[in-house]
Write a protein that holds these residues in place. Structure first.
Motif, PDB file in Angstrom:
ATOM      1  N   THR A 165       0.806  -1.193   0.222  1.00 28.85           N
ATOM      2  CA  THR A 165       0.371  -0.146   0.055  1.00 28.85           C
ATOM      3  C   THR A 165       1.473   1.180  -0.155  1.00 28.85           C
ATOM      4  O   THR A 165       2.046   1.709   0.175  1.00 28.85           O
ATOM      5  CB  THR A 165      -1.124  -0.003   1.487  1.00 28.85           C
ATOM      6  OG1 THR A 165      -0.089  -0.518   2.845  1.00 28.85           O
ATOM      7  CG2 THR A 165      -1.903  -1.015   1.227  1.00 28.85           C
ATOM      8  N   GLU A 166       0.186   2.118  -0.260  1.00 27.06           N
ATOM      9  CA  GLU A 166       1.261   3.698  -0.475  1.00 27.06           C
ATOM     10  C   GLU A 166       1.204   4.069   1.111  1.00 27.06           C
ATOM     11  O   GLU A 166      -0.069   3.905   1.738  1.00 27.06           O
ATOM     12  CB  GLU A 166       0.324   4.382  -1.683  1.00 27.06           C
ATOM     13  CG  GLU A 166       1.213   5.905  -1.346  1.00 27.06           C
ATOM     14  CD  GLU A 166       1.847   5.836  -2.402  1.00 27.06           C
ATOM     15  OE1 GLU A 166       2.804   6.387  -2.567  1.00 27.06           O
ATOM     16  OE2 GLU A 166       2.199   4.951  -3.018  1.00 27.06           O
ATOM     17  N   PRO A 167       2.401   4.357   1.137  1.00 24.06           N
ATOM     18  CA  PRO A 167       2.530   4.573   2.853  1.00 24.06           C
ATOM     19  C   PRO A 167       1.548   6.678   3.157  1.00 24.06           C
ATOM     20  O   PRO A 167       2.108   7.208   1.841  1.00 24.06           O
ATOM     21  CB  PRO A 167       4.288   5.104   2.588  1.00 24.06           C
ATOM     22  CG  PRO A 167       5.022   4.990   1.531  1.00 24.06           C
ATOM     23  CD  PRO A 167       3.767   4.508   0.715  1.00 24.06           C
ATOM     24  N   SER A 168       1.243   6.094   3.939  1.00 25.79           N
ATOM     25  CA  SER A 168       0.791   8.037   4.812  1.00 25.79           C
ATOM     26  C   SER A 168       1.661   8.861   4.144  1.00 25.79           C
ATOM     27  O   SER A 168       3.185   8.552   4.640  1.00 25.79           O
ATOM     28  CB  SER A 168      -0.443   7.504   6.044  1.00 25.79           C
ATOM     29  OG  SER A 168       0.414   7.048   7.090  1.00 25.79           O
ATOM     30  N   ALA A 169       1.019  10.241   4.257  1.00 21.19           N
ATOM     31  CA  ALA A 169       2.181  10.974   4.706  1.00 21.19           C
ATOM     32  C   ALA A 169       2.850  11.297   5.717  1.00 21.19           C
ATOM     33  O   ALA A 169       2.624  11.089   6.722  1.00 21.19           O
ATOM     34  CB  ALA A 169       1.365  12.140   4.371  1.00 21.19           C
ATOM     35  N   PRO A 170       4.371  11.349   5.654  1.00 23.97           N
ATOM     36  CA  PRO A 170       5.166  11.518   6.872  1.00 23.97           C
ATOM     37  C   PRO A 170       4.007  13.085   8.237  1.00 23.97           C
ATOM     38  O   PRO A 170       3.650  13.489   7.177  1.00 23.97           O
ATOM     39  CB  PRO A 170       5.823  12.602   6.948  1.00 23.97           C
ATOM     40  CG  PRO A 170       5.671  12.192   5.505  1.00 23.97           C
ATOM     41  CD  PRO A 170       5.060  12.055   4.537  1.00 23.97           C
ATOM     42  N   LYS A 171       3.688  13.031   9.474  1.00 26.88           N
ATOM     43  CA  LYS A 171       3.799  13.850  10.199  1.00 26.88           C
ATOM     44  C   LYS A 171       4.266  15.150   9.533  1.00 26.88           C
ATOM     45  O   LYS A 171       5.507  14.966   9.889  1.00 26.88           O
ATOM     46  CB  LYS A 171       3.763  12.760  11.341  1.00 26.88           C
ATOM     47  CG  LYS A 171       2.910  14.277  11.741  1.00 26.88           C
ATOM     48  CD  LYS A 171       2.966  13.222  13.742  1.00 26.88           C
ATOM     49  CE  LYS A 171       3.309  14.236  14.694  1.00 26.88           C
ATOM     50  NZ  LYS A 171       3.237  13.542  16.222  1.00 26.88           N
TER      51      LYS A 171
END
Length: 182
Positions: A165-171
């Motif tokens: 899956t596409e990693p979530s955007a960094p915080k």
């Protein structure tokens, strides 16, 4: 991928699958690790690459370690399957030169920098990676199964493959929350 984007958008990818880096790409990833900062030019590291049947052997080592701790069957199976979470697992080992002018801690940190450099190289090639540690990283049976010497310790397992899956955007982190000035 631009270097600054690579660094500022770094994310761990815990769910990885094939395709994996081919032999030339893996060589480049390992070369990136060899460029880690290294006070004293000690090269205080080494790597064990597991892929294919090597992942099964690593799983057997994990299984044995958990068995010696008295884990139940579910935990044993989970441990044995852990290396299958990626098509390539690189065990990164700090090989410390004791009683050297370069402190042991700096040598271990240098080996840790290898992990980061290899993860960034994999990401630059379009692969994902995750640096895992946990109890098995600090387990004497795992160390023995991997053939570590007395002056060696694991700094982590770098799992590499294609993100599922596409990693979530960094915080977003604010520099001022972490920096003070003299």
């Amino acid at each position: 991928m631009l270097a600054m984007d690579l660094l500022l958008k770094r994310r761990s990818c815990p769910r990885l699958a094939t395709p994996a880096p081919d032999s030339c790409e893996l060589e480049t990833i390992l070369q990136a690790g060899l460029r880690a900062p290294d006070h004293g030019s000690l090269q205080p590291w080494r790597f064990i690459v597991a892929q294919g049947d090597g992942l099964l052997r690593l799983g057997d080592i994990y299984y044995q370690a958990m068995q010696e701790q008295g884990a139940d069957e579910a935990a044993l199976q989970k441990a044995q399957n852990m290396p299958q979470r990626a098509p390539v697992v690189i065990s990164v080992i700090a090989s410390v030169t004791k009683e050297h002018k370069v402190p042991e801690l700096e040598q271990v940190i240098s080996a840790g920098c290898c992990v980061h450099a290899m993860q960034m190289a994999a990401q630059a090639m379009g692969y994902g990676g995750v640096w895992r540690t946990g109890d098995l990283c600090y387990n004497a049976t795992v160390e023995q199964g991997l053939g570590l010497a007395e002056n060696e310790s694991l700094v982590g397992f770098l799992y590499i493959g294609t993100p599922v899956t596409e990693p979530s955007a960094p915080k977003t982190l604010l520099v001022d929350d972490f920096v003070s000035h003299l």
